[in-house]
Design an enzyme around this catalytic site. Sequence first.
Site, PDB file in Angstrom:
ATOM      1  N   LYS A  79     -47.615   1.235   6.927  1.00 60.76           N
ATOM      2  CA  LYS A  79     -46.186   0.901   6.961  1.00 60.76           C
ATOM      3  C   LYS A  79     -45.971  -0.538   7.346  1.00 60.76           C
ATOM      4  O   LYS A  79     -45.033  -1.180   6.906  1.00 60.76           O
ATOM      5  CB  LYS A  79     -45.477   1.684   8.076  1.00 60.76           C
ATOM      6  CG  LYS A  79     -45.432   3.125   7.979  1.00 60.76           C
ATOM      7  CD  LYS A  79     -44.629   3.624   9.184  1.00 60.76           C
ATOM      8  CE  LYS A  79     -45.211   4.891   9.728  1.00 60.76           C
ATOM      9  NZ  LYS A  79     -46.027   4.679  10.929  1.00 60.76           N
TER      10      LYS A  79
ATOM     11  N   LYS B  79     -56.492   0.429   4.664  1.00 56.49           N
ATOM     12  CA  LYS B  79     -55.685   1.609   4.342  1.00 56.49           C
ATOM     13  C   LYS B  79     -54.233   1.178   4.123  1.00 56.49           C
ATOM     14  O   LYS B  79     -53.798   0.152   4.658  1.00 56.49           O
ATOM     15  CB  LYS B  79     -55.808   2.680   5.412  1.00 56.49           C
ATOM     16  CG  LYS B  79     -55.063   2.441   6.681  1.00 56.49           C
ATOM     17  CD  LYS B  79     -55.021   3.729   7.513  1.00 56.49           C
ATOM     18  CE  LYS B  79     -54.035   3.521   8.664  1.00 56.49           C
ATOM     19  NZ  LYS B  79     -53.776   4.680   9.457  1.00 56.49           N
TER      20      LYS B  79
ATOM     21  N   LYS C  13     -56.284  -3.490  19.637  1.00 55.69           N
ATOM     22  CA  LYS C  13     -54.942  -4.060  19.505  1.00 55.69           C
ATOM     23  C   LYS C  13     -54.640  -5.125  20.546  1.00 55.69           C
ATOM     24  O   LYS C  13     -53.702  -5.894  20.386  1.00 55.69           O
ATOM     25  CB  LYS C  13     -53.882  -2.954  19.583  1.00 55.69           C
ATOM     26  CG  LYS C  13     -53.852  -2.063  18.352  1.00 55.69           C
ATOM     27  CD  LYS C  13     -52.570  -1.248  18.318  1.00 55.69           C
ATOM     28  CE  LYS C  13     -52.449  -0.489  17.012  1.00 55.69           C
ATOM     29  NZ  LYS C  13     -51.325   0.452  17.017  1.00 55.69           N
TER      30      LYS C  13
END
Length: 307
Positions: A192, A189, A108
């Site tokens: 959200k 995947k 990240k």
Amino acid sequence: MIRLSAITPSGHVQLGNHLGAVRRWAREGTPSDVYFISDMHAMTTPHNPARLRSLTAEQLAVLIAAGVAPESVCVQSDLVRELGALTWVLECTCTYGEAARMTQFKEKSVGRSSVRLSLLTYPVLMAADILLQNAAEVPVGEDQQQHVELARALARRFNRTYGEVFTLPKAVLPPAGARIKDLADPTKKMAKSARDSAGTVFVLDPPDLVRRKIRKAVTSPEGVANLVDVLVACTGKEPEDYADRFAELKDVVADAVIEELRPVRERTTELLGDRAELDRIRATGAERARSRAQHTLDAALRLSGLT
Ligand code: AMP
């Protein structure tokens, strides 16, 4: 035995969260488990305070609406003082090298000019979440396994150095098939925070929108396999049971998803319209989690030479 798991209010709850996590907490959880909204974790990347607060309330409502025992639900920041204190103790137990080695931090932070320090340290907060509640099992996806192992290593090190206080937690991976893919790009995947919401079915999407998204799902081999996974997860039947209806696969899947989500959406809407009830559930959950945490926190502070 206490099991603990969480969902982060970084976006609206989506079908993958429902099938892979929330529904299992409802079906398999016991009132002694802890299922919480990890609002503090949602701050490790740039966030909007008003949106964070509203997503937290929404996710709490979705968990209750999906049937997770209200006694086992809480919101992370309701324990901000306890967690802050234990996080500090655990940061003084963890090395910089251990935190910097976390794969998720590396992934990240790579290529970003500005990275919040909390992105590096949040696995230690996660360790505090787990250890404060004496959780023995932490059901997580593969991406979080390393963080639970860190929590276990910190618990063991603290216990050996200062005295036995923490339960050693272990990660429990969900059974295969618990990974719902993005409808528009089944190599990823469902998430959200996907940039394009066309491939994500949100739990609170109205039925016609659910149907439209499923009708537009890509029909590559992975895309079809994903639709079949969703169908099987929603209905509990075998793919063969639908053999004569494969021509209308998308409609069959849409019907199944709409029926699966309907009661959750309706009950969530009711709960969000009854804020007093939602606040009551939240306050009760906080009180329970806090009182369970107290002994462990007091012991950890005392053993490390504080208070
Ligand atoms: P998050 O808030 O993203 O940490 O996710 C909350 C829970 O939902 C975790 O247990 C995840 O493993 C699970 N989850 C998230 N996305 C999916 C997906 N696409 N399929 C199955 N489970 C998922």
